[in-house]
Every structure is written in C-alpha cells, then in structure tokens.
Design a protein around this motif. Sequence first.
Motif, PDB file in Angstrom:
ATOM      1  N   ARG A  28       0.981  -1.541  -0.658  1.00  0.00           N
ATOM      2  CA  ARG A  28      -0.742   0.096   0.066  1.00  0.00           C
ATOM      3  C   ARG A  28       0.612   1.495   0.646  1.00  0.00           C
ATOM      4  N   ASP A  29       2.091   1.680  -0.162  1.00  0.00           N
ATOM      5  CA  ASP A  29       3.565   2.459  -0.941  1.00  0.00           C
ATOM      6  C   ASP A  29       2.452   2.886  -2.153  1.00  0.00           C
ATOM      7  N   GLY A  30       1.995   4.285  -2.515  1.00  0.00           N
ATOM      8  CA  GLY A  30       1.162   4.215  -3.517  1.00  0.00           C
ATOM      9  C   GLY A  30       1.750   5.092  -4.472  1.00  0.00           C
ATOM     10  N   ARG A  31       3.227   5.941  -4.077  1.00  0.00           N
ATOM     11  CA  ARG A  31       4.467   6.548  -4.338  1.00  0.00           C
ATOM     12  C   ARG A  31       5.500   5.623  -5.164  1.00  0.00           C
ATOM     13  N   LEU A  32       5.389   4.356  -4.544  1.00  0.00           N
ATOM     14  CA  LEU A  32       6.736   3.427  -5.177  1.00  0.00           C
ATOM     15  C   LEU A  32       5.343   2.889  -6.550  1.00  0.00           C
ATOM     16  N   THR A  33       4.197   2.987  -6.089  1.00  0.00           N
ATOM     17  CA  THR A  33       3.032   2.358  -6.862  1.00  0.00           C
ATOM     18  C   THR A  33       3.243   2.981  -8.544  1.00  0.00           C
ATOM     19  N   ALA A  34       2.972   4.489  -7.987  1.00  0.00           N
ATOM     20  CA  ALA A  34       3.393   5.653  -9.352  1.00  0.00           C
ATOM     21  C   ALA A  34       4.705   5.367  -9.579  1.00  0.00           C
ATOM     22  N   ARG A  35       6.202   5.581  -8.345  1.00  0.00           N
ATOM     23  CA  ARG A  35       7.153   5.243  -9.101  1.00  0.00           C
ATOM     24  C   ARG A  35       7.616   4.705 -10.181  1.00  0.00           C
ATOM     25  N   GLY A  36       6.853   3.225 -10.380  1.00  0.00           N
ATOM     26  CA  GLY A  36       7.376   1.791 -11.407  1.00  0.00           C
ATOM     27  C   GLY A  36       6.819   2.182 -11.867  1.00  0.00           C
ATOM     28  N   LEU A  37       5.288   2.428 -12.298  1.00  0.00           N
ATOM     29  CA  LEU A  37       4.311   2.521 -13.650  1.00  0.00           C
ATOM     30  C   LEU A  37       5.138   3.639 -14.029  1.00  0.00           C
ATOM     31  N   ARG A  38       5.609   4.712 -13.913  1.00  0.00           N
ATOM     32  CA  ARG A  38       5.907   6.026 -14.753  1.00  0.00           C
ATOM     33  C   ARG A  38       7.750   5.239 -15.139  1.00  0.00           C
ATOM     34  N   ALA A  39       8.001   4.392 -14.433  1.00  0.00           N
ATOM     35  CA  ALA A  39       9.598   4.125 -15.077  1.00  0.00           C
ATOM     36  C   ALA A  39       9.292   2.979 -16.053  1.00  0.00           C
ATOM     37  N   ILE A  40       8.135   2.048 -16.117  1.00  0.00           N
ATOM     38  CA  ILE A  40       7.675   0.900 -17.148  1.00  0.00           C
ATOM     39  C   ILE A  40       7.385   2.036 -18.137  1.00  0.00           C
ATOM     40  N   GLY A  41       6.433   2.441 -17.979  1.00  0.00           N
ATOM     41  CA  GLY A  41       5.909   3.968 -19.496  1.00  0.00           C
ATOM     42  C   GLY A  41       7.299   4.427 -19.672  1.00  0.00           C
ATOM     43  N   VAL A  42       8.031   4.671 -18.975  1.00  0.00           N
ATOM     44  CA  VAL A  42       9.643   5.348 -20.000  1.00  0.00           C
ATOM     45  C   VAL A  42      10.587   4.578 -20.693  1.00  0.00           C
ATOM     46  N   SER A  43      10.292   3.658 -19.877  1.00  0.00           N
ATOM     47  CA  SER A  43      10.933   2.139 -20.270  1.00  0.00           C
ATOM     48  C   SER A  43      10.217   1.711 -21.941  1.00  0.00           C
ATOM     49  N   MET A  44       9.059   1.924 -21.953  1.00  0.00           N
ATOM     50  CA  MET A  44       8.104   1.002 -23.111  1.00  0.00           C
ATOM     51  C   MET A  44       8.265   2.322 -24.423  1.00  0.00           C
ATOM     52  N   THR A  45       7.852   3.912 -24.006  1.00  0.00           N
ATOM     53  CA  THR A  45       8.388   4.640 -24.287  1.00  0.00           C
ATOM     54  C   THR A  45       9.237   4.705 -25.721  1.00  0.00           C
ATOM     55  N   LEU A  46      10.414   4.094 -24.689  1.00  0.00           N
ATOM     56  CA  LEU A  46      12.141   4.611 -25.640  1.00  0.00           C
ATOM     57  C   LEU A  46      11.949   3.105 -26.112  1.00  0.00           C
ATOM     58  N   ALA A  47      11.769   2.013 -25.488  1.00  0.00           N
ATOM     59  CA  ALA A  47      11.254   0.140 -26.797  1.00  0.00           C
ATOM     60  C   ALA A  47      10.756   1.142 -27.816  1.00  0.00           C
ATOM     61  N   TYR A  48       9.770   1.486 -27.617  1.00  0.00           N
ATOM     62  CA  TYR A  48       9.066   2.005 -29.007  1.00  0.00           C
ATOM     63  C   TYR A  48      10.093   2.806 -30.204  1.00  0.00           C
ATOM     64  N   ALA A  49       9.876   3.592 -29.147  1.00  0.00           N
ATOM     65  CA  ALA A  49      11.048   4.689 -30.038  1.00  0.00           C
ATOM     66  C   ALA A  49      12.282   4.479 -30.950  1.00  0.00           C
ATOM     67  N   GLY A  50      12.976   3.054 -30.246  1.00  0.00           N
ATOM     68  CA  GLY A  50      13.899   2.508 -30.290  1.00  0.00           C
ATOM     69  C   GLY A  50      13.618   1.154 -31.662  1.00  0.00           C
ATOM     70  N   GLY A  51      12.653   0.454 -31.403  1.00  0.00           N
ATOM     71  CA  GLY A  51      12.506  -0.149 -32.766  1.00  0.00           C
ATOM     72  C   GLY A  51      12.082   0.708 -33.568  1.00  0.00           C
ATOM     73  N   ALA A  52      10.618   1.987 -34.155  1.00  0.00           N
ATOM     74  CA  ALA A  52      10.996   2.943 -35.333  1.00  0.00           C
ATOM     75  C   ALA A  52      12.028   3.172 -35.541  1.00  0.00           C
ATOM     76  N   VAL A  53      13.283   3.573 -35.046  1.00  0.00           N
ATOM     77  CA  VAL A  53      14.350   4.591 -35.343  1.00  0.00           C
ATOM     78  C   VAL A  53      15.006   3.446 -36.513  1.00  0.00           C
ATOM     79  N   VAL A  54      14.666   2.079 -35.500  1.00  0.00           N
ATOM     80  CA  VAL A  54      16.112   1.123 -36.450  1.00  0.00           C
ATOM     81  C   VAL A  54      14.974   0.731 -37.616  1.00  0.00           C
ATOM     82  N   ALA A  55      13.788   0.553 -37.220  1.00  0.00           N
ATOM     83  CA  ALA A  55      12.920   0.632 -38.841  1.00  0.00           C
ATOM     84  C   ALA A  55      13.569   1.196 -39.685  1.00  0.00           C
ATOM     85  N   ALA A  56      13.129   2.729 -39.280  1.00  0.00           N
ATOM     86  CA  ALA A  56      13.054   3.675 -40.879  1.00  0.00           C
ATOM     87  C   ALA A  56      14.584   3.115 -40.889  1.00  0.00           C
ATOM     88  N   ILE A  57      15.786   3.203 -40.419  1.00  0.00           N
ATOM     89  CA  ILE A  57      17.491   3.243 -40.427  1.00  0.00           C
ATOM     90  C   ILE A  57      17.533   1.923 -41.421  1.00  0.00           C
TER      91      ILE A  57
END
Length: 268
Positions: free
Chosen positions: A162-191
């Motif tokens: 029941r640590d809402g701050r830790l849950t939010a921190r994990g969600l933010r980090a996962i969101g950033v990781s997935m955004t960078l993963a999506y961008a990485g896929g797009a960059v490599v595919a474009a090249i």
Amino acid sequence: MHEIRATLPPDQVAPAMRLAREAGIQRVSVADVYVHGPDQRQQVVSVETSTPKARAFVEALLGSSDIRGADCSITSRELRAIVNGEDVAALTKPMSEPFPDVIQDLWQLSHLTVSYLARAAAGALLLATGILDNNAVAIVVAALFLPFLAEVLAIGFGLWSRDGRLTARGLRAIGVSMTLAYAGGAVVAAIQGGPIHFTDFRSPLSSFAISAVIGIAAGLSNADDTGRRYLIGVAAAVQLAIFPVWFGAATIIGLPEQAVIWLRLGSL
C-alpha cells in the motif's frame, strides 16, 4: 547475512536489546556515539546475524511504538561472512531480507537517471535489431541492458504494501522504458528497413503463464540474498520489451491486420 545498526537514545537501548534476544540473536554490541544535527549523545546497537534473524529484528524495531517514536535511525548491510562460533548452516540461510532492504532497493532502481535512460535506449536499439534480423544473440544481449524487472516488482510490491508513491514510481519507469522501446523499434526500422523477421510470438494465455512464472521467481529472488536477479531480469525484459519494440518497428514498416495487432496487445 546482515549487520543491523540502530542508533537510539540511551533509554531505548535496553528495549532494543530485548527485541534482539527475542529474535534469537545472542551477540549484541553497544557503542556510544555523538550525533551532530540533533547534537546529542546516542548509542548504536549493532547485531551481525543470519538474514532471517536480521529481518525479525528489524520488523520488531519498526513495530515497537516506543522505538519508532524515538529519534533513531536503522541501517542494514549485507555481509559476506561472519565467524563467531554460530552454526554455519543456520547463519547462512538467505531468506528473507529485511523489509527496508527490499523496498529501498526497488526505489533506487526505479529512479529515472541519465544512466537509466541510456540503458533503456541502448537496450531498445539492440532489441529492435535482433527482432528485425531474428537474431537471438542480439535479443539476449539487449535484455541485459533493458530496465524492466525492478520496475514491475516496484509496482507489485507497492500495491501489496500500500505504498502509492512506490507504485507510481514503478508505473512511471515502466512507461518511460516502453516509450523508449517503441522509439528504438521505430528508429532501427527507419534506418534498416523491413521486413520484421521475428515471428515467434506467444498467445496471450501462453504469455500470461510465462510471465507468472517469471514474476513468482523474481519476487522470491528479490527477498533472497542469493537470488540471481540479473538472469530473471533478462527473461522479464524480453517478455515485456519485445512488444513495444515490435510496435515501433511495425509502425514504420507497416502494421499488419487488426486481428494481429489486438493479439499482440493482448499478449503485452
């Protein structure tokens, strides 16, 4: 094995020693210190013991209303060896770590630092290359960089505790990781261009079963001194990151029919 140090007011030392004895710890060291800041003399209660006893002692300290309300600090250190006459079989039991060790480790690994972003971006680019070429070596190497395991554990552990701050921190980090993963896929595919040669995707049910096994193993290893977290981290990273990377690459090369897209989303 752990060393637990509690810096306490002198009148709280006797209760702390009693709690140590109740946790099964026989050797307790006490030292006088002067703490700058509050500018007062306190005492350090130190124990060096097995991980289960260290956890029991820390939980007893945190659960004591007198000690918790006092001006005190508690620190935990992992030890490589203790030679004190105690039975080595009991002394070396690795589970389970004190609560602050687990939660603060997950907090530390979920900070969005420059290093975090660099690892996530590098891993995404490598994984995208592996997916486009269907190169298993590149996929496994990429998983060593990708930060996903600790972040997912932070979400789960935050919900459980029941640590809402830790849950939010994990969600933010996962969101950033997935955004960078999506961008990485797009960059490599474009090249590099298409097509995407990797096709070994599992069904949503199969993905759920694999993820459940990985999650249980990861949760257990996080509370275990000897858990091989980096190996489980590779499995977790591949299981999660492969979908946003694929979506990024497919966005550039060409998305398949809707049924396939929904199946990939379901698996994610």
